[in-house]
Each structure stands twice: as structure tokens, then as C-alpha cells.
Design a protein around this motif. Structure first.
Motif, PDB file in Angstrom:
ATOM      1  N   ARG A 166     -10.678  -5.946  -8.335  1.00  0.00           N
ATOM      2  CA  ARG A 166      -9.548  -5.531  -7.497  1.00  0.00           C
ATOM      3  C   ARG A 166      -8.474  -4.832  -8.332  1.00  0.00           C
ATOM      4  NH1 ARG A 166      -7.797  -9.292  -2.486  1.00  0.00           N
ATOM      5  NH2 ARG A 166      -9.595  -8.799  -1.174  1.00  0.00           N
ATOM      6  N   ARG A 167      -8.330  -5.265  -9.579  1.00  0.00           N
ATOM      7  CA  ARG A 167      -7.370  -4.606 -10.468  1.00  0.00           C
ATOM      8  C   ARG A 167      -7.861  -3.209 -10.841  1.00  0.00           C
ATOM      9  NH1 ARG A 167      -6.710  -3.405 -15.605  1.00  0.00           N
ATOM     10  NH2 ARG A 167      -8.714  -4.325 -16.208  1.00  0.00           N
ATOM     11  N   GLN A 213      -6.452 -13.401  -2.898  1.00  0.00           N
ATOM     12  CA  GLN A 213      -7.563 -12.966  -3.744  1.00  0.00           C
ATOM     13  C   GLN A 213      -8.778 -12.464  -2.983  1.00  0.00           C
ATOM     14  OE1 GLN A 213      -8.662 -15.720  -6.883  1.00  0.00           O
ATOM     15  NE2 GLN A 213      -6.597 -16.528  -7.033  1.00  0.00           N
ATOM     16  N   ILE A 250     -12.807  -5.443  -1.905  1.00  0.00           N
ATOM     17  CA  ILE A 250     -13.657  -6.344  -2.682  1.00  0.00           C
ATOM     18  C   ILE A 250     -13.309  -7.783  -2.325  1.00  0.00           C
ATOM     19  CG2 ILE A 250     -14.292  -7.104  -5.001  1.00  0.00           C
ATOM     20  CD1 ILE A 250     -13.383  -4.255  -5.940  1.00  0.00           C
ATOM     21  N   TYR A 251     -14.341  -8.571  -2.016  1.00  0.00           N
ATOM     22  CA  TYR A 251     -14.144  -9.951  -1.582  1.00  0.00           C
ATOM     23  C   TYR A 251     -15.161 -10.859  -2.266  1.00  0.00           C
ATOM     24  CZ  TYR A 251     -11.314  -7.827   2.091  1.00  0.00           C
ATOM     25  OH  TYR A 251     -10.353  -7.122   2.765  1.00  0.00           O
ATOM     26  N   VAL A 257     -13.964 -10.784  -8.866  1.00  0.00           N
ATOM     27  CA  VAL A 257     -13.160 -10.277  -7.751  1.00  0.00           C
ATOM     28  C   VAL A 257     -11.771  -9.875  -8.249  1.00  0.00           C
ATOM     29  CG1 VAL A 257     -12.003 -10.908  -5.601  1.00  0.00           C
ATOM     30  CG2 VAL A 257     -14.403 -11.504  -5.936  1.00  0.00           C
ATOM     31  N   PRO A 266      -8.443  -0.606  -6.947  1.00  0.00           N
ATOM     32  CA  PRO A 266      -7.563  -1.022  -5.845  1.00  0.00           C
ATOM     33  C   PRO A 266      -7.848  -0.321  -4.522  1.00  0.00           C
ATOM     34  CG  PRO A 266      -6.401   0.403  -7.389  1.00  0.00           C
ATOM     35  CD  PRO A 266      -7.698   0.078  -8.023  1.00  0.00           C
TER      36      PRO A 266
END
Length: 290
Positions: free
Chosen positions: A66-67, A95, A74-75, A62, A70
Motif C-alpha cells: 500500500r505504501r 490496513q 490492496i487488501y 499489505v 497507493p
């Protein structure tokens, strides 16, 4: 090769359009993602579930995705495991990770009404259903007994978790069989858990008597109510213990087969998990467009 997608493959899938991505524990699509898809299949165009091999990989994936992506929501959803109530939502805002209120996904597969329906189906051509397996009250008693049988296992694993966290360096130097979790309700049958843990604690140089810690934890669980058991005793272990007591029609089926019948007869998602999915969807929709 792993059946779960590695991060690079996940990035490709996400960029080709998967809506909201939710990463789950489990090393294949046949594990947790299968159950979530069964429960939330009507959201298939909006949300997609992906397996990752255990909770550390869920967290890592995750954060990394996410990085990298972006602009994609996303979870992650993880089992509660040993977490306190305060930790269930602690990483959501930062997060995007939530933990289930019950110990594992499998705790949500222990509904007495559903199991009673399963056994009414299995024994529908028989004159009677053995015991009280066709009635929710009777199945509730069997589920309660299965939880009770797993309390020593839960207490043992809780102490193992404590020792590995507090004395990580020393624990890594002990025998693997002494520092790992046990996974079956009868795994402690031929040993004295308190003495085993006391000896292990001495090897760790622990200031605490881990034998006494085990006894105290077991006493707390034995005095707790059923809701506490659901939050602090692994449903994986309870399901296996329950499976061993299932009545047989024409032989004993694998647990996975019984779970297929369970999901056919109980299609509604557990309220806890519905709440989690709703929170994720609402949070994703509230984010500014990338």
C-alpha cells in the motif's frame, strides 16, 4: 525458493494490472488462493488472490505494498486463529485486512451436505455406502466427533499462545517442543497436557498455573455449542481427524484428493467469505480514483 511471490515480485505483478489484489495465508497458489479462485472465479477480471507465507507476512506485505502502490487497491484476508470477535474487523479501515469469522479456511470445508455428496459419488458403484456417510445427518455426527476429538488440542494450543505472548523472552529460552503448537488430534495421547503445561509455566515463571488454565479452557470448549467450536477449533486439525475416519472404497486417498471432489460438488462460496469479498470490492470501489 518460496512458491509465494515476494513483495518486489508482487509489486511488479500489481503494476501490470491485477485489479483488486487480495493477499492470503498459504505458501503457494495451491493452498488458500486455490480455494478462493474456485469460489470466486467469476470475479477473475476484478480481483486476484496471492499467497503469502503466514499471517505476519500478509500484514507486512499489505502495509508495504500500500505504501509502494497507493493507486492500487490492496487488501488482506487472514484466518481468525486466536482472535476475539472484536479483532475480526479491527484493521479493515486502516490496513484493509479482514479475518474470517471461523478459525481457519478449513473450517469452511466441513459441510456435511458436501461430504455426503462426495461419498455418494465415491461409492456410486457399490451396493451400499458404509455407515451413514451418504447422508448429511450421519456425516454431521462424524464431523461433530472430529471436532470433539480436537478440543484438547485446541485448549493446549490456546495455553501455548498465552504463554508465548505473556512471557515471550522466557518462552524463547525453553525447548522448542515445549512451546510450539501441536497439530494432530492424537498428538497429546501419550502425555498429560495439564502436567506438561504446568511444568512449562514454571519454567516461564508464570504467575498462572498453566495446567489449571488448560483444564479450564478445555471445560469451556466442552460445554460450548458447535458454532463456538467452529470459531475456536482449527479446521485444519478437524479435517485431518475426519480424514482418518473416512470409509474406504479402494484404498485411502490423500486428503487433497477428497477436497478436489468436495469442491467439485460444492461450488458455492461459504456466506462468510462471500460477505468478506463483497466488503472488499465495495470498499475498493468507494475509494477516490488515484
Amino acid at each position: 525458493m518460496p512458491q509465494y511471490p515476494i513483495i518486489d515480485d508482487l509489486e511488479v505483478q500489481l503494476r501490470t494490472g491485477s485489479g483488486i489484489a487480495v493477499l492470503l495465508e498459504g505458501d503457494s497458489y495451491e493452498e488458500d488462493p486455490w480455494f478462493y479462485n474456485e469460489w470466486f472465479g467469476d470475479l477473475a477480471r476484478e480481483i486476484t488472490f496471492f499467497p503469502q507465507d503466514g499471517w505476519p507476512q500478509v500484514v507486512r506485505a499489505v502495509v508495504e505494498l500500500r505504501r509502494r502502490c497507493p493507486d492500487i487497491p490492496i487488501y488482506g484476508i487472514m484466518d481468525r486463529d486466536f482472535a476475539d470477535d472484536s479483532a475480526l474487523n479491527a484493521d479493515f479501515a486502516t490496513q484493509g485486512i479482514l479475518r474470517t469469522p471461523l478459525y481457519t479456511l478449513e473450517n469452511y470445508l466441513l459441510d456435511a451436505v458436501c461430504w455426503a455428496a462426495v461419498f455418494r459419488f465415491i461409492f456410486r458403484r457399490k451396493p451400499t455406502i458404509p455407515g451413514h456417510w451418504g447422508e448429511p445427518e450421519g456425516v454431521t455426527a462424524c464431523i461433530t466427533d472430529a471436532y470433539a476429538a480436537c478440543l484438547p488440542l485446541a485448549a493446549h494450543n490456546w495455553v501455548i499462545k498465552w504463554g508465548n505472548d505473556r512471557c515471550a523472552v522466557q518462552a524463547a529460552q525453553t525447548r522448542e517442543q515445549d512451546r510450539i503448537y501441536r497439530e494432530h488430534s492424537d498428538a497429546l495421547r501419550d502425555i498429560d497436557p495439564a502436567e506438561k503445561l504446568r511444568t512449562w509455566g514454571q519454567q516461564l515463571g508464570s504467575p498462572e498455573d498453566l495446567g489449571n488454565m488448560y483444564r479450564q479452557r478445555l471445560a469451556e470448549l466442552e460445554q460450548a455449542d458447535f458454532a463456538t467450536w467452529q470459531a475456536h477449533v482449527s479446521g485444519k486439525y478437524v479435517l485431518h481427524a475426519l480424514h482418518q475416519t473416512f470409509p474406504r472404497a479402494n484404498g485411502q486417498f490423500a486428503l487433497s484428493h477428497y477436497l478436489n471432489l468436495y469442491m467439485e460438488r460444492c461450488t458455492q462460496a461459504p456466506p462468510d467469505l462471500t460477505h468478506i469479498i463483497d466488503r472488499i470490492i465495495n470498499h475498493a470501489h468507494a475509494q477516490p480514483a488515484g
